[in-house]
Motif scaffolding. Structure first.
Motif, PDB file in Angstrom:
ATOM      1  N   ARG A 106       0.807  -1.112  -0.044  1.00 52.51           N
ATOM      2  CA  ARG A 106       0.015  -0.040  -0.069  1.00 52.51           C
ATOM      3  C   ARG A 106       0.809   1.206   0.033  1.00 52.51           C
ATOM      4  NH1 ARG A 106      -4.753  -1.260   2.381  1.00 52.51           N
ATOM      5  NH2 ARG A 106      -5.665   1.194   1.903  1.00 52.51           N
ATOM      6  N   LEU A 123       2.520   2.194   3.829  1.00 49.28           N
ATOM      7  CA  LEU A 123       1.499   3.029   4.111  1.00 49.28           C
ATOM      8  C   LEU A 123       2.063   4.354   4.787  1.00 49.28           C
ATOM      9  CD1 LEU A 123      -1.235   0.484   5.459  1.00 49.28           C
ATOM     10  CD2 LEU A 123      -1.532   2.295   3.768  1.00 49.28           C
ATOM     11  N   ARG A 175      -1.660   6.320   8.815  1.00 47.58           N
ATOM     12  CA  ARG A 175      -3.216   6.251   9.218  1.00 47.58           C
ATOM     13  C   ARG A 175      -3.393   6.793  10.601  1.00 47.58           C
ATOM     14  NH1 ARG A 175      -2.390   0.021   9.132  1.00 47.58           N
ATOM     15  NH2 ARG A 175      -0.345   0.680   9.944  1.00 47.58           N
TER      16      ARG A 175
END
Length: 244
Positions: A106, A123, A175
């Motif tokens: 990702r 990420l 995140r």
């Protein structure tokens, strides 16, 4: 979900013998990263991340302990892994470095292979995260900048925390909706020491401030180690002699 660094350093111990130490450090926006990603022995250091396959780390270290080159060991494991497209795997061995980032990791994802170290992440907020980790490690890796073989006075464990901190400050794991985070470090050496420093194997399993907590844990562990050696070094030496 993660960024990490693996390193290899050569140094001369107090008796004048050449030794090698390996280190790995990692942080993520999930709990318990120290149980999944970092692996090290006196033969090398490996980090497995993205869609984690713990066997890649465990078997990777076993292969290095058996004498395989790090590239051969980790590449062979990936070739036998049906999920390789979603893996990140990197590390260092007695000679050489290896890094792999599958095309289905990702974004942002990527890796850096430097002299005696590797860095990888996925990420992330951007590539500057892994660049900052690499640059900070390089800056602290040599006591004398003009002599890359000089040995820093600062323990590797502390410098690994510094490297993670540099990446974390630039955003790290993107995140932000996940507030539970973790961090870990592991250092191993070929040196036969009377007692392994307490600060060479540390984990912060669930916290909102992983780097700060890992640094505080390191500082307390270093303080405890120094106190134990000051007070009980002779007893440790006597126990070792009695076991000969």
């Amino acid at each position: 979900m993660t960024f990490s660094i693996c390193v290899r350093e050569s140094y001369t111990d107090e008796t004048g013998d050449e030794q090698t130490r390996y280190g790995v450090a990692v942080t993520t926006r999930l709990a318990g990263v120290g149980t999944l990603c970092p692996f090290a022995s006196e033969s090398g250091a490996v980090a497995t991340q993205s869609l984690v396959n713990v066997d890649l780390g465990r078997k990777g270290i076993e292969y290095l302990d058996d004498g395989l080159a790090v590239g051969d060991a980790l590449d062979a494991l990936l070739n036998a892994d049906d999920g390789r497209a979603e893996r990140q795997l990197h590390g260092v061995g007695a000679e050489g470095e290896f890094a792999f980032s599958g095309e289905e990791c990702r974004p942002w994802y990527g890796d850096i292979v430097g002299d005696n170290y590797t860095v990888a992440g996925n990420l992330l907020t951007g590539g500057d995260v892994v660049e900052a980790v690499a640059e900070t490690y390089e800056e602290g890796a040599a006591e004398d900048p003009d002599d890359p073989d000089s040995d820093p006075e600062t323990p590797l464990a502390e410098r690994l925390v510094d490297a993670l901190a540099a990446g974390h400050e630039l955003g790290g794991d993107k995140r932000e909706d996940l507030h539970v985070q973790s961090a870990a470090l592991l250092v191993r050496s070929t040196e036969d020491r009377e007692m392994t420093p307490y600060y060479d194997d540390l984990r912060v399993d669930a916290t909102e401030t992983p780097i700060e907590d890992l640094r505080e844990t390191y500082e307390l562990a270093a303080e405890g180690y120094e106190m134990a050696m000051e007070r009980y070094e002779e007893a440790y030496a006597d126990d070792e002699a009695a076991g000969e």
